[in-house]
Design a protein around this motif. Structure first.
Motif, PDB file in Angstrom:
ATOM      1  N   UNK A  41       0.899  -1.342   0.095  1.00  0.00           N
ATOM      2  CA  UNK A  41       0.085   0.016   0.024  1.00  0.00           C
ATOM      3  C   UNK A  41       0.854   1.109   0.037  1.00  0.00           C
ATOM      4  N   UNK A  42       0.382   2.322  -0.948  1.00  0.00           N
ATOM      5  CA  UNK A  42       1.325   3.593  -0.828  1.00  0.00           C
ATOM      6  C   UNK A  42       0.343   4.691  -0.797  1.00  0.00           C
ATOM      7  N   UNK A  43       0.756   5.650  -0.004  1.00  0.00           N
ATOM      8  CA  UNK A  43       0.137   7.137   0.318  1.00  0.00           C
ATOM      9  C   UNK A  43       1.032   8.051  -0.378  1.00  0.00           C
ATOM     10  N   UNK A  44       0.661   8.678  -1.399  1.00  0.00           N
ATOM     11  CA  UNK A  44       1.625   9.940  -2.038  1.00  0.00           C
ATOM     12  C   UNK A  44       1.229  11.370  -1.464  1.00  0.00           C
ATOM     13  N   UNK A  75      -2.995  19.944  -0.618  1.00  0.00           N
ATOM     14  CA  UNK A  75      -4.443  19.366  -0.020  1.00  0.00           C
ATOM     15  C   UNK A  75      -4.359  18.097  -0.547  1.00  0.00           C
ATOM     16  N   UNK A  76      -3.507  17.480  -1.509  1.00  0.00           N
ATOM     17  CA  UNK A  76      -4.024  16.269  -2.123  1.00  0.00           C
ATOM     18  C   UNK A  76      -3.376  15.178  -1.267  1.00  0.00           C
ATOM     19  N   UNK A  77      -4.063  14.051  -1.415  1.00  0.00           N
ATOM     20  CA  UNK A  77      -3.615  12.709  -0.819  1.00  0.00           C
ATOM     21  C   UNK A  77      -3.916  11.629  -2.199  1.00  0.00           C
ATOM     22  N   UNK A  78      -2.926  10.765  -2.065  1.00  0.00           N
ATOM     23  CA  UNK A  78      -3.453   9.370  -3.405  1.00  0.00           C
ATOM     24  C   UNK A  78      -2.949   8.228  -2.836  1.00  0.00           C
ATOM     25  N   UNK A  79      -3.808   7.247  -2.507  1.00  0.00           N
ATOM     26  CA  UNK A  79      -3.578   6.190  -1.995  1.00  0.00           C
ATOM     27  C   UNK A  79      -3.712   5.017  -2.940  1.00  0.00           C
ATOM     28  N   UNK A  80      -2.818   4.187  -3.133  1.00  0.00           N
ATOM     29  CA  UNK A  80      -2.699   2.864  -4.037  1.00  0.00           C
ATOM     30  C   UNK A  80      -2.944   1.725  -3.032  1.00  0.00           C
ATOM     31  N   UNK A  81      -3.954   1.028  -3.101  1.00  0.00           N
ATOM     32  CA  UNK A  81      -4.400  -0.096  -2.247  1.00  0.00           C
ATOM     33  C   UNK A  81      -4.618  -1.134  -3.078  1.00  0.00           C
ATOM     34  N   UNK A  82      -3.678  -2.125  -2.735  1.00  0.00           N
ATOM     35  CA  UNK A  82      -3.689  -3.247  -3.857  1.00  0.00           C
ATOM     36  C   UNK A  82      -4.452  -4.401  -2.696  1.00  0.00           C
ATOM     37  N   UNK A  83      -5.297  -5.019  -2.879  1.00  0.00           N
ATOM     38  CA  UNK A  83      -6.006  -6.217  -2.564  1.00  0.00           C
ATOM     39  C   UNK A  83      -5.267  -7.571  -2.695  1.00  0.00           C
TER      40      UNK A  83
END
Length: 213
Positions: A41-44, A75-83
Motif C-alpha cells: 500500500x502506498x500513500x503519496x 491538500x492532495x492525497x493519493x492512496x494506492x490500495x492493492x488487495x
C-alpha cells in the motif's frame, strides 16, 4: 447523523441507509481492510511515512484520533490500495476533522496499479464523490457496483478539501465482499498416440457399395 444526502454522482447514507445494523454486522461489512496487501500500500504526499496505512482499520476503531494521515506539500492525497484477491466494492466512508482540513472530493480509480498524481490528472475516474464533513465516520458513499465488481487495486485520490492548506484523514472504510485469487491448476491429459485395433473392435461391419452411373 442519519438519513440521506447527495454528493457527486452518488448519495450518502447514514446508519439507517440499509436498515438497522448491529455494530458487529457493520464491522463485517466494512472488513475489506483485512484484505489489503499492506506491504504494497502506498500513500503519496503523506507528511509522515507510513501514516496512510493507518487509516484503513477496523470499523470499531473508526473514531480513533491517535492515528491519521496528513498531506504534506498541498491538500492532495493519493492512496494506492492493492488487495490480496478480488473485491466487489459497495461503499466508502471518509472521516476527518470537522474543519477545513476534511476531504471534500474523492475520486476512485479501478485497477490502475502504482498510480501517480499525473495519472490522476489525465485519467477519467470511475466514480467521483463530493463529500460532507464527517468527523464521526457516519456517512457512506455507495459505489456503482457494476463498475467495482472485480477490483484488485483501488486508487483513492483526495483531490480537494474544505479550504485548508493540508488535508487530514482519520479513517477510510471500504464496504464490500471479497473472493480469493484463483490459482490456475495445470491439467495433465494423456492422449492416445496411436489406436490399438484390439481396443476398438467393431461389433459388426456393414459393407457399403458406391454405384457410378
Amino acid at each position: 447523523m442519519s438519513g440521506h444526502g447527495h454528493g457527486g454522482d452518488g448519495h450518502t447514507c447514514g446508519s439507517s441507509c440499509d436498515g438497522a445494523h448491529e455494530p458487529a454486522e457493520r464491522g463485517v461489512e466494512f472488513g475489506l481492510w483485512r484484505r489489503i496487501d499492506v506491504d504494497r500500500l502506498q500513500c503519496l504526499n503523506e507528511s509522515r511515512d507510513g501514516a496512510g496505512r493507518t487509516v484503513f482499520k477496523p470499523w470499531d476503531q473508526r473514531a480513533d484520533r491517535q492515528l491519521y494521515v496528513q498531506s504534506d506539500a498541498d491538500h492532495e492525497l493519493l492512496f494506492n490500495v492493492p488487495f490480496t484477491g478480488s473485491v466487489k466494492l459497495k461503499g466508502i466512508v471518509v472521516s476527518g476533522e470537522d474543519d477545513g482540513s476534511h476531504a471534500a472530493e474523492v475520486r476512485l480509480y479501478k485497477n490502475v496499479p502504482a498510480m501517480s498524481f499525473d495519472d490522476a490528472a489525465e485519467r477519467e475516474p470511475d466514480q467521483v464523490f463530493r463529500l460532507n464533513r464527517d468527523p464521526l465516520a457516519e456517512l457512506e458513499y455507495p459505489t456503482k457496483i457494476s463498475r467495482f465488481s472485480d477490483v484488485h487495486h483501488l486508487a483513492i485520490h483526495i483531490s480537494a478539501n474544505f479550504g485548508e492548506e493540508t488535508t487530514r484523514v482519520y479513517y477510510i472504510g471500504l464496504r464490500g465482499t471479497y473472493s480469493e485469487a484463483h490459482r490456475h491448476q495445470v491439467t495433465i491429459c494423456n492422449y492416445e498416440a496411436s489406436a490399438n485395433p484390439a481396443d476398438h473392435r467393431a461389433e459388426s461391419i456393414v459393407p457399403q457399395t458406391n454405384f457410378i452411373s
